[in-house]
Motif scaffolding. Structure first.
Motif, mmCIF file in Angstrom:
data_model
loop_
_atom_site.group_PDB
_atom_site.id
_atom_site.type_symbol
_atom_site.label_atom_id
_atom_site.label_comp_id
_atom_site.label_asym_id
_atom_site.label_seq_id
_atom_site.Cartn_x
_atom_site.Cartn_y
_atom_site.Cartn_z
ATOM 1 N N LYS A 1 53.674 54.403 97.340
ATOM 2 C CA LYS A 1 53.173 53.617 96.209
ATOM 3 C C LYS A 1 51.761 53.089 96.499
ATOM 4 O O LYS A 1 50.874 53.164 95.658
ATOM 5 N N CYS A 2 51.543 52.594 97.688
ATOM 6 C CA CYS A 2 50.232 52.081 98.087
ATOM 7 C C CYS A 2 49.204 53.206 98.164
ATOM 8 O O CYS A 2 48.069 53.050 97.686
ATOM 9 N N LEU B 1 57.555 56.403 102.581
ATOM 10 C CA LEU B 1 58.617 55.737 101.816
ATOM 11 C C LEU B 1 58.159 55.555 100.392
ATOM 12 O O LEU B 1 57.087 55.011 100.136
ATOM 13 N N MET B 2 58.973 56.053 99.437
ATOM 14 C CA MET B 2 58.704 55.772 98.038
ATOM 15 C C MET B 2 59.383 54.437 97.750
ATOM 16 O O MET B 2 60.596 54.363 97.590
ATOM 17 N N ASP B 3 58.601 53.394 97.796
ATOM 18 C CA ASP B 3 59.125 52.047 97.661
ATOM 19 C C ASP B 3 59.201 51.671 96.185
ATOM 20 O O ASP B 3 58.238 51.742 95.454
ATOM 21 N N TYR B 4 60.407 51.318 95.770
ATOM 22 C CA TYR B 4 60.683 50.924 94.398
ATOM 23 C C TYR B 4 60.924 49.430 94.343
ATOM 24 O O TYR B 4 61.419 48.838 95.296
ATOM 25 N N GLU B 5 60.596 48.859 93.194
ATOM 26 C CA GLU B 5 60.928 47.455 92.990
ATOM 27 C C GLU B 5 62.358 47.404 92.481
ATOM 28 O O GLU B 5 62.777 48.227 91.665
ATOM 29 N N LYS B 6 63.106 46.431 92.982
ATOM 30 C CA LYS B 6 64.493 46.277 92.546
ATOM 31 C C LYS B 6 64.531 45.810 91.084
ATOM 32 O O LYS B 6 63.820 44.899 90.713
ATOM 33 N N CYS C 1 48.232 50.611 103.941
ATOM 34 C CA CYS C 1 49.470 51.185 103.391
ATOM 35 C C CYS C 1 50.555 51.352 104.453
ATOM 36 O O CYS C 1 51.641 51.852 104.160
ATOM 37 N N LEU D 1 53.549 50.374 106.550
ATOM 38 C CA LEU D 1 54.673 49.441 106.465
ATOM 39 C C LEU D 1 55.197 49.079 107.845
ATOM 40 O O LEU D 1 55.808 48.045 108.037
ATOM 41 N N TYR E 1 54.413 54.917 106.051
ATOM 42 C CA TYR E 1 53.458 54.569 105.001
ATOM 43 C C TYR E 1 54.172 54.367 103.670
ATOM 44 O O TYR E 1 55.180 55.021 103.384
ATOM 45 N N SER E 2 53.595 53.526 102.831
ATOM 46 C CA SER E 2 54.051 53.323 101.465
ATOM 47 C C SER E 2 53.383 54.358 100.558
ATOM 48 O O SER E 2 52.156 54.376 100.435
#
Length: 85
Positions: A41-42, A78-83, A22, A24, A38-39
């Motif tokens: 989301k992961c 990081l709260m990683d969002y998909e575009k 996880c 990044l 870290y992600s």
């Protein structure tokens, strides 16, 4: 990544056990020590794969991972969002 590689690359930084995949990267800000990034989301996905619901995984993350904060070398998340289109 193998732990010995993590030890070299992230020496002196807090590494979360079981969440190496996880990572990044690492972040650096002016006048602070570098931190592992870290992600979220992961992390949540891994916790849910272990049988937790989303709500249980998020609560676990908030209290048992984020709740450990207290050192300058503690990781960033990081709260990683998909575009979306």
């Amino acid at each position: 990544m193998e732990n010995n590689i993590l030890d070299d690359v992230y020496e002196g930084m807090v590494v979360l056990d079981g969440f190496n995949d996880c990572i990044l990267g690492r972040i650096t800000q002016s006048q602070t020590e570098p931190k592992i990034l870290y992600s979220i989301k992961c992390i949540l996905s891994k916790l849910m794969a272990d049988g937790m619901t989303f709500d249980e995984a998020y609560d676990y993350f908030e209290f048992n991972i984020m709740g450990l904060n207290g050192k300058e070398s503690f990781p960033a998340f990081l709260m990683d969002y998909e575009k979306g289109v």
